[in-house]
Design a protein around this motif. Structure first.
Motif, PDB file in Angstrom:
ATOM      1  N   GLY A  67     -29.618  22.593 -11.144  1.00  0.00           N
ATOM      2  CA  GLY A  67     -28.361  22.372 -11.844  1.00  0.00           C
ATOM      3  C   GLY A  67     -27.337  21.564 -11.075  1.00  0.00           C
ATOM      4  O   GLY A  67     -26.156  21.914 -11.028  1.00  0.00           O
ATOM      5  N   ILE A  68     -27.768  20.457 -10.476  1.00  0.00           N
ATOM      6  CA  ILE A  68     -26.871  19.624  -9.671  1.00  0.00           C
ATOM      7  C   ILE A  68     -25.891  18.864 -10.558  1.00  0.00           C
ATOM      8  O   ILE A  68     -26.288  18.182 -11.510  1.00  0.00           O
ATOM      9  N   ASP A  69     -24.603  18.965 -10.245  1.00  0.00           N
ATOM     10  CA  ASP A  69     -23.547  18.167 -10.866  1.00  0.00           C
ATOM     11  C   ASP A  69     -22.877  17.353  -9.765  1.00  0.00           C
ATOM     12  O   ASP A  69     -22.449  17.908  -8.747  1.00  0.00           O
TER      13      ASP A  69
ATOM     14  N   CYS B 132     -21.885  11.811   1.500  1.00  0.00           N
ATOM     15  CA  CYS B 132     -22.884  12.290   2.444  1.00  0.00           C
ATOM     16  C   CYS B 132     -23.436  13.623   1.956  1.00  0.00           C
ATOM     17  O   CYS B 132     -22.667  14.545   1.640  1.00  0.00           O
ATOM     18  N   LEU B 133     -24.757  13.720   1.905  1.00  0.00           N
ATOM     19  CA  LEU B 133     -25.428  14.966   1.568  1.00  0.00           C
ATOM     20  C   LEU B 133     -25.906  15.607   2.852  1.00  0.00           C
ATOM     21  O   LEU B 133     -26.640  14.987   3.630  1.00  0.00           O
ATOM     22  N   ILE B 134     -25.474  16.846   3.082  1.00  0.00           N
ATOM     23  CA  ILE B 134     -25.915  17.564   4.272  1.00  0.00           C
ATOM     24  C   ILE B 134     -26.577  18.872   3.837  1.00  0.00           C
ATOM     25  O   ILE B 134     -26.392  19.332   2.716  1.00  0.00           O
ATOM     26  N   GLY B 135     -27.353  19.437   4.737  1.00  0.00           N
ATOM     27  CA  GLY B 135     -28.051  20.681   4.446  1.00  0.00           C
ATOM     28  C   GLY B 135     -29.335  20.740   5.242  1.00  0.00           C
ATOM     29  O   GLY B 135     -29.804  19.738   5.797  1.00  0.00           O
ATOM     30  N   ALA B 136     -29.925  21.903   5.296  1.00  0.00           N
ATOM     31  CA  ALA B 136     -31.162  22.098   6.050  1.00  0.00           C
ATOM     32  C   ALA B 136     -32.316  21.331   5.408  1.00  0.00           C
ATOM     33  O   ALA B 136     -32.251  20.955   4.228  1.00  0.00           O
ATOM     34  N   SER B 137     -33.371  21.106   6.172  1.00  0.00           N
ATOM     35  CA  SER B 137     -34.579  20.494   5.617  1.00  0.00           C
ATOM     36  C   SER B 137     -35.093  21.352   4.467  1.00  0.00           C
ATOM     37  O   SER B 137     -35.113  22.588   4.567  1.00  0.00           O
ATOM     38  N   GLY B 138     -35.470  20.695   3.368  1.00  0.00           N
ATOM     39  CA  GLY B 138     -35.954  21.423   2.213  1.00  0.00           C
ATOM     40  C   GLY B 138     -34.871  21.850   1.237  1.00  0.00           C
ATOM     41  O   GLY B 138     -35.160  22.535   0.248  1.00  0.00           O
ATOM     42  N   SER B 139     -33.637  21.431   1.487  1.00  0.00           N
ATOM     43  CA  SER B 139     -32.532  21.845   0.613  1.00  0.00           C
ATOM     44  C   SER B 139     -32.441  21.012  -0.659  1.00  0.00           C
ATOM     45  O   SER B 139     -31.679  21.348  -1.562  1.00  0.00           O
ATOM     46  N   GLY B 140     -33.200  19.895  -0.725  1.00  0.00           N
ATOM     47  CA  GLY B 140     -33.227  19.085  -1.936  1.00  0.00           C
ATOM     48  C   GLY B 140     -32.540  17.741  -1.817  1.00  0.00           C
ATOM     49  O   GLY B 140     -32.468  16.989  -2.795  1.00  0.00           O
ATOM     50  N   LYS B 141     -32.071  17.389  -0.630  1.00  0.00           N
ATOM     51  CA  LYS B 141     -31.306  16.150  -0.447  1.00  0.00           C
ATOM     52  C   LYS B 141     -32.135  14.913  -0.809  1.00  0.00           C
ATOM     53  O   LYS B 141     -31.698  14.060  -1.595  1.00  0.00           O
ATOM     54  N   SER B 142     -33.320  14.802  -0.224  1.00  0.00           N
ATOM     55  CA  SER B 142     -34.164  13.633  -0.477  1.00  0.00           C
ATOM     56  C   SER B 142     -34.638  13.589  -1.925  1.00  0.00           C
ATOM     57  O   SER B 142     -34.708  12.513  -2.540  1.00  0.00           O
TER      58      SER B 142
ATOM     59  N   PHE C  24     -22.657  19.835   0.502  1.00  0.00           N
ATOM     60  CA  PHE C  24     -23.595  20.714   1.190  1.00  0.00           C
ATOM     61  C   PHE C  24     -24.570  21.293   0.184  1.00  0.00           C
ATOM     62  O   PHE C  24     -24.174  21.966  -0.776  1.00  0.00           O
ATOM     63  N   LEU C  25     -25.862  20.975   0.369  1.00  0.00           N
ATOM     64  CA  LEU C  25     -26.919  21.506  -0.488  1.00  0.00           C
ATOM     65  C   LEU C  25     -27.629  22.645   0.225  1.00  0.00           C
ATOM     66  O   LEU C  25     -27.909  22.555   1.430  1.00  0.00           O
ATOM     67  N   ASP C  26     -27.930  23.677  -0.535  1.00  0.00           N
ATOM     68  CA  ASP C  26     -28.628  24.827   0.018  1.00  0.00           C
ATOM     69  C   ASP C  26     -29.555  25.386  -1.052  1.00  0.00           C
ATOM     70  O   ASP C  26     -29.105  25.782  -2.134  1.00  0.00           O
ATOM     71  N   GLY C  27     -30.846  25.354  -0.775  1.00  0.00           N
ATOM     72  CA  GLY C  27     -31.816  25.877  -1.720  1.00  0.00           C
ATOM     73  C   GLY C  27     -31.779  25.197  -3.074  1.00  0.00           C
ATOM     74  O   GLY C  27     -31.999  25.841  -4.104  1.00  0.00           O
ATOM     75  N   GLY C  28     -31.512  23.892  -3.073  1.00  0.00           N
ATOM     76  CA  GLY C  28     -31.499  23.139  -4.324  1.00  0.00           C
ATOM     77  C   GLY C  28     -30.207  23.215  -5.105  1.00  0.00           C
ATOM     78  O   GLY C  28     -30.098  22.654  -6.193  1.00  0.00           O
ATOM     79  N   VAL C  29     -29.211  23.909  -4.546  1.00  0.00           N
ATOM     80  CA  VAL C  29     -27.908  24.054  -5.205  1.00  0.00           C
ATOM     81  C   VAL C  29     -26.867  23.263  -4.425  1.00  0.00           C
ATOM     82  O   VAL C  29     -26.833  23.313  -3.190  1.00  0.00           O
ATOM     83  N   LEU C  30     -26.003  22.528  -5.138  1.00  0.00           N
ATOM     84  CA  LEU C  30     -24.872  21.877  -4.486  1.00  0.00           C
ATOM     85  C   LEU C  30     -23.816  22.969  -4.312  1.00  0.00           C
ATOM     86  O   LEU C  30     -23.027  23.247  -5.209  1.00  0.00           O
TER      87      LEU C  30
ATOM     88  N   SER D  22     -13.792  21.413   8.824  1.00  0.00           N
ATOM     89  CA  SER D  22     -12.741  22.197   9.470  1.00  0.00           C
ATOM     90  C   SER D  22     -12.473  23.527   8.783  1.00  0.00           C
ATOM     91  O   SER D  22     -12.101  24.504   9.444  1.00  0.00           O
ATOM     92  N   ASN D  23     -12.671  23.574   7.478  1.00  0.00           N
ATOM     93  CA  ASN D  23     -12.344  24.804   6.756  1.00  0.00           C
ATOM     94  C   ASN D  23     -13.285  24.998   5.564  1.00  0.00           C
ATOM     95  O   ASN D  23     -12.841  25.042   4.411  1.00  0.00           O
ATOM     96  N   PRO D  24     -14.603  25.127   5.822  1.00  0.00           N
ATOM     97  CA  PRO D  24     -15.537  25.310   4.702  1.00  0.00           C
ATOM     98  C   PRO D  24     -15.238  26.599   3.946  1.00  0.00           C
ATOM     99  O   PRO D  24     -14.867  27.613   4.536  1.00  0.00           O
ATOM    100  N   GLY D  25     -15.411  26.528   2.625  1.00  0.00           N
ATOM    101  CA  GLY D  25     -15.066  27.669   1.794  1.00  0.00           C
ATOM    102  C   GLY D  25     -16.172  28.684   1.635  1.00  0.00           C
ATOM    103  O   GLY D  25     -15.915  29.839   1.270  1.00  0.00           O
ATOM    104  N   ARG D  26     -17.409  28.285   1.882  1.00  0.00           N
ATOM    105  CA  ARG D  26     -18.551  29.179   1.672  1.00  0.00           C
ATOM    106  C   ARG D  26     -19.109  29.666   3.008  1.00  0.00           C
ATOM    107  O   ARG D  26     -19.301  28.867   3.936  1.00  0.00           O
ATOM    108  N   PRO D  27     -19.431  30.937   3.113  1.00  0.00           N
ATOM    109  CA  PRO D  27     -20.041  31.450   4.345  1.00  0.00           C
ATOM    110  C   PRO D  27     -21.323  30.718   4.723  1.00  0.00           C
ATOM    111  O   PRO D  27     -21.577  30.486   5.916  1.00  0.00           O
ATOM    112  N   ARG D  28     -22.120  30.353   3.735  1.00  0.00           N
ATOM    113  CA  ARG D  28     -23.386  29.669   4.040  1.00  0.00           C
ATOM    114  C   ARG D  28     -23.124  28.293   4.646  1.00  0.00           C
ATOM    115  O   ARG D  28     -23.866  27.859   5.527  1.00  0.00           O
ATOM    116  N   THR D  29     -22.063  27.612   4.188  1.00  0.00           N
ATOM    117  CA  THR D  29     -21.705  26.321   4.782  1.00  0.00           C
ATOM    118  C   THR D  29     -21.315  26.502   6.231  1.00  0.00           C
ATOM    119  O   THR D  29     -21.749  25.744   7.113  1.00  0.00           O
ATOM    120  N   ARG D  30     -20.495  27.514   6.503  1.00  0.00           N
ATOM    121  CA  ARG D  30     -20.083  27.785   7.886  1.00  0.00           C
ATOM    122  C   ARG D  30     -21.290  28.118   8.754  1.00  0.00           C
ATOM    123  O   ARG D  30     -21.394  27.669   9.903  1.00  0.00           O
TER     124      ARG D  30
END
Length: 247
Positions: free
Chosen positions: A21-23, A33-43, A210-216, A227-235
């Motif tokens: 459900g990427i928007d 810039c798309l950031i996130g761990a390998s396998g997060s769906g960026k490519s 920031f993508l995580d598990g296929g979710v933006l 400097s001030n990410p809103g999500r714990p997973r981003t931090r």
């Protein structure tokens, strides 16, 4: 009207939802810039934008045209984009000049003289004028990646997609490739890029996603995300990058 609009994009591989459900909207001259761990769906997201992968659900619009419509001309869409992967993918049997002029001549029907003149201008702009007659195996990794970016630029794309273009390079060669991307930004090129170079991302991006598990999971300015990410997973992700740098 945004240059690129992605709405509700899903992609499934063998029962696994790689994109969920990427928007995303990208304005003209914006660098995302798309950031996130390998396998997060960026490519996979980049490949769906370029129609190298078929989305299972959702829509993508480029300049107002729905390019995910089954009636869309995929080759015509790709003519308006440039894409560069971490592997250089230069044709080894062709010189740098021939690599760069191939698409303009064969796909865009530009005359050889004009295509070569434009290619030489780009090679000079990015410090490879002396390498026009060289073959890829005669170049360093950084030079090959610069040539790959120039090849994508030669078709005068509306949008550039850059997928981890420095990850296959030795550290000392990364700087020269990042310099090319920096110059593209200064020239107003619209870009979506995936990168693990957080410092460079912070410098060059207008928007960081920031993508995580296929979710933006989160998007914002570099200042907001770093400097001030809103999500714990981003931090958590950003802290893991910092910790890895210390090792």
């Amino acid at each position: 009207m945004s240059l690129l609009t992605i709405e509700g994009l899903w992609k499934n591989y063998h029962g696994h939802n790689v994109l969920r459900g990427i928007d995303l909207t990208v304005e003209a001259h914006e660098v995302v810039c798309l950031i996130g761990a390998s396998g997060s769906g960026k490519s996979t997201l980049l490949r769906c934008v370029n129609l190298l992968e078929t989305a299972d659900d959702g829509t993508i619009h480029l300049d107002g045209e729905e390019i995910t419509d089954v009636r869309a001309d995929a080759d015509g869409v790709r003519k308006r984009m440039g894409i560069v992967f971490q592997a250089f993918n230069l044709f080894p049997h062709m010189t740098v000049l021939d690599n760069i002029t191939l698409a303009p001549r064969k796909v865009h029907k530009v005359g050889r003289e004009q295509a070569e003149a434009q290619a030489r201008d780009l090679l000079a702009r990015f410090g490879l004028a002396a390498k026009a007659g060289s073959y890829p195996d005669q170049l360093s990794g950084g030079q090959q990646q610069r040539a790959a970016i120039i090849r994508a630029m030669a078709t005068q794309p509306r949008l550039m997609l850059l997928d981890e273009v420095t990850s296959a390079l030795d550290p000392e060669l990364v700087t020269e490739v990042l310099g090319v991307i920096r110059e593209l930004k200064e020239g107003g090129m619209t870009m979506i890029l995936t990168t693990h170079e957080m410092g460079f991302c912070r410098e060059i991006a207008d928007t960081v996603c920031f993508l995580d598990g296929g979710v933006l999971l989160e998007r914002g300015t570099p200042e907001q995300i770093f400097s001030n990410p809103g999500r714990p997973r981003t931090r958590e992700f950003l802290q893991s990058v910092i910790d890895a740098r210390r090792l």
